[in-house]
Enzyme design. Structure first.
Site, PDB file in Angstrom:
ATOM      1  N   SER A  65       6.793  -4.741  -1.802  1.00 39.86           N
ATOM      2  CA  SER A  65       7.408  -5.263  -0.572  1.00 39.86           C
ATOM      3  C   SER A  65       7.303  -4.304   0.613  1.00 39.86           C
ATOM      4  O   SER A  65       8.231  -4.194   1.415  1.00 39.86           O
ATOM      5  CB  SER A  65       8.877  -5.656  -0.837  1.00 39.86           C
ATOM      6  N   GLU A  72       1.202  -7.178 -12.646  1.00 37.20           N
ATOM      7  CA  GLU A  72       0.867  -8.575 -12.972  1.00 37.20           C
ATOM      8  C   GLU A  72      -0.164  -8.629 -14.096  1.00 37.20           C
ATOM      9  O   GLU A  72      -0.119  -9.523 -14.947  1.00 37.20           O
ATOM     10  CB  GLU A  72       0.370  -9.291 -11.703  1.00 37.20           C
ATOM     11  N   GLY A  96       6.754  -8.340  -4.498  1.00 38.89           N
ATOM     12  CA  GLY A  96       6.824  -9.736  -4.069  1.00 38.89           C
ATOM     13  C   GLY A  96       8.243 -10.267  -3.982  1.00 38.89           C
ATOM     14  O   GLY A  96       8.452 -11.481  -3.881  1.00 38.89           O
ATOM     15  N   LYS A  99      -4.491 -10.098  -4.001  1.00 37.78           N
ATOM     16  CA  LYS A  99      -4.253 -10.893  -5.221  1.00 37.78           C
ATOM     17  C   LYS A  99      -5.168 -12.132  -5.186  1.00 37.78           C
ATOM     18  O   LYS A  99      -6.294 -12.025  -4.710  1.00 37.78           O
ATOM     19  CB  LYS A  99      -2.770 -11.235  -5.339  1.00 37.78           C
ATOM     20  N   HIS A 105      -2.083  -2.914 -12.788  1.00 34.90           N
ATOM     21  CA  HIS A 105      -1.118  -3.607 -11.916  1.00 34.90           C
ATOM     22  C   HIS A 105      -0.128  -4.369 -12.790  1.00 34.90           C
ATOM     23  O   HIS A 105      -0.496  -4.907 -13.833  1.00 34.90           O
ATOM     24  CB  HIS A 105      -1.847  -4.566 -10.975  1.00 34.90           C
ATOM     25  N   ASN A 119      -3.769  -5.422  -1.205  1.00 37.29           N
ATOM     26  CA  ASN A 119      -4.127  -6.175  -2.420  1.00 37.29           C
ATOM     27  C   ASN A 119      -3.891  -7.654  -2.130  1.00 37.29           C
ATOM     28  O   ASN A 119      -2.751  -8.101  -2.068  1.00 37.29           O
ATOM     29  CB  ASN A 119      -3.235  -5.680  -3.574  1.00 37.29           C
ATOM     30  N   GLU A 148       4.718   1.353  -8.426  1.00 38.51           N
ATOM     31  CA  GLU A 148       5.137   0.023  -7.992  1.00 38.51           C
ATOM     32  C   GLU A 148       6.244  -0.479  -8.916  1.00 38.51           C
ATOM     33  O   GLU A 148       5.947  -1.080  -9.961  1.00 38.51           O
ATOM     34  CB  GLU A 148       3.964  -0.950  -8.045  1.00 38.51           C
TER      35      GLU A 148
HETATM   36  P1  PGA Z   1       3.982  -6.970  -2.480  1.00 36.91           P
HETATM   37  O1  PGA Z   1       2.941  -6.628  -3.657  1.00 36.91           O
HETATM   38  O2  PGA Z   1       3.663  -6.057  -1.332  1.00 36.91           O
HETATM   39  O3  PGA Z   1       3.743  -8.410  -2.162  1.00 36.91           O
HETATM   40  O4  PGA Z   1       5.342  -6.717  -3.025  1.00 36.91           O
HETATM   41  C1  PGA Z   1       2.580  -5.304  -3.953  1.00 36.91           C
HETATM   42  C2  PGA Z   1       1.603  -5.279  -5.100  1.00 36.91           C
HETATM   43  O5  PGA Z   1       1.735  -6.089  -6.024  1.00 36.91           O
HETATM   44  O6  PGA Z   1       0.656  -4.440  -5.120  1.00 36.91           O
END
Ligand code: PGA
Length: 256
Positions: free
Chosen positions: A211, A96, A172, A11, A94, A9, A166
């Site tokens: 992560s 976010e 992140g 983003k 997601h 992803n 997640e």
């Molecule tokens: P990350 O993000 O691997 O940077 O923690 C995962 C995600 O948001 O799908």
């Protein structure tokens, strides 16, 4: 049998030059062996990425799509439009999107329904916040997020769904869930799916996200209910995404 799935992803990252270099590296790496590889670029690059990865076996998806097929929704993109750009997958829910763009459980369910109608393969993202985990309500949160969608799409929809667990506190942050923590939640999710529609649970892929790196991926894949990963930050470096694909290849399909 659940074939491993590695999804990147991006983003809101990437540009035309990045896509060219990324796709070039994917071509040089050759096809993944018995692992599905997906990349989720920003929507404006979907068709460019689809063209760039042609022949590599890598599939492309959208990070978000609307619940309606058209209408007065300024700034939004319909699932049919995503499909027309050559993408086959879409993320929904997601964290976010839930936290920053008002995607409620009901909206997420609407989006999954619309994605299925447009013949996209949806990946439903679920996960608890740190406060919710510390309060002991992680399972209840995930059960609610999953339940609202499952209620709407029924057995037939579940058979076409993938789920990504997640935990918000791991996204992140560099703080990944331990393989055991992730496995516990994945097994719990699979039991929820089993309770709703028996046979589907054995084939439904549950990904872990938060992560994920080439370093921690092997231990995650070794868990019996972790069928893939949704990778944010590490997927922006194509060599790191490919290293995670290698880790998935080494473990192979889960059959439990
Ligand atoms: P990350 O993000 O691997 O940077 O923690 C995962 C995600 O948001 O799908």
């Amino acid at each position: 049998m659940r074939r491993p799935l590695v999804a990147g992803n991006w983003k809101m990252h990437g540009d035309a030059g990045f896509i060219e270099a990324y796709a070039g590296a994917l071509r040089r790496a050759g096809r993944a062996k018995d692992v599905d590889v997906l990349v989720f670029p920003p929507a404006c690059y979907l068709d460019r990425l689809v063209a760039a990865v042609a022949g590599t076996g890598v599939e492309v998806g959208a990070q978000n799509a609307h619940w309606a097929n058209d209408g007065a929704f300024t700034g939004e993109i319909a699932p049919g439009m995503v499909r027309e750009l050559g993408a086959g997958w879409v993320l929904a829910g997601h964290s976010e999107r839930r936290a920053l763009f008002g995607d409620t459980d009901e909206r997420v369910a609407d989006k999954i329904v619309a994605a299925l109608e447009a013949n996209l393969q949806p990946i439903l993202c679920v996960g608890e916040s740190l406060a919710e985990r510390e309060a002991g309500s992680a399972e209840a949160v995930v059960a609610r997020q999953f339940g609202v969608v499952a209620e709407r799409i029924g057995r037939e929809g579940l058979a076409r769904l993938s789920v990504a667990y997640e935990p918000v506190w791991a996204i992140g942050t560099g703080r990944t869930a331990s393989p055991a923590q992730a496995q516990d939640m994945h097994a719990y999710l699979r039991s929820l799916i089993e309770a709703r529609s028996g046979g589907v649970a054995r084939d439904l892929r549950i990904l872990y996200g938060g992560s994920v790196t080439p370093e921690n991926a092997p231990a995650l894949f070794a868990e019996p209910d972790i069928d893939g990963v949704l990778v944010g930050g590490a997927s922006l470096v194509v060599e790191r995404l490919l290293a995670i694909v290698r880790a998935a290849e080494a473990v192979g399909a889960h059959r439990n």
